[in-house]
Design a protein around this motif. Sequence first.
Motif: not given
Length: 124
Positions: A19-28, A104-115
């Motif tokens: 999910k995180l990679k699909s939003k362009g993040h580098e994930v470890f 996890i509610d991924f929409n909310l998680l993505f909002e928090r990551i953006d913030a």
Amino acid sequence: MKILVIDDDKVMLSVVSKKLKSKGHEVFCTNNGIESFRIIYEEKIDLIISDVMMPCISGFTLITMLKSFYFSNVPVILMSACKQEHVILNSHGVQSDSFFPKPIDFNLLFERIDACSKNEMQMA
């Protein structure tokens, strides 16, 4: 953004990572808290997403060590399948930047990551 995901559940690691990679993040990813310190240091991680209940080092212990001794400026989001109120309160007591119950509610998680990327992390 470089994100470290820590969870002893391999399925959860895979799902969150994809999910995180699909939003362009580098994930470890790692399945234990001890290994996380090496990754944080070597990869200059921007954000940590960690499970609370893990063997060896719990998410609470991990965040306490990070915030107290090592990487106090790295935001940490805790997640747990345990939905008990004391877990949420403890996550805030050890200075987590946010808490998510599983699943996890991924929409909310993505909002928090953006913030977080804008330095405006809000508590859950």
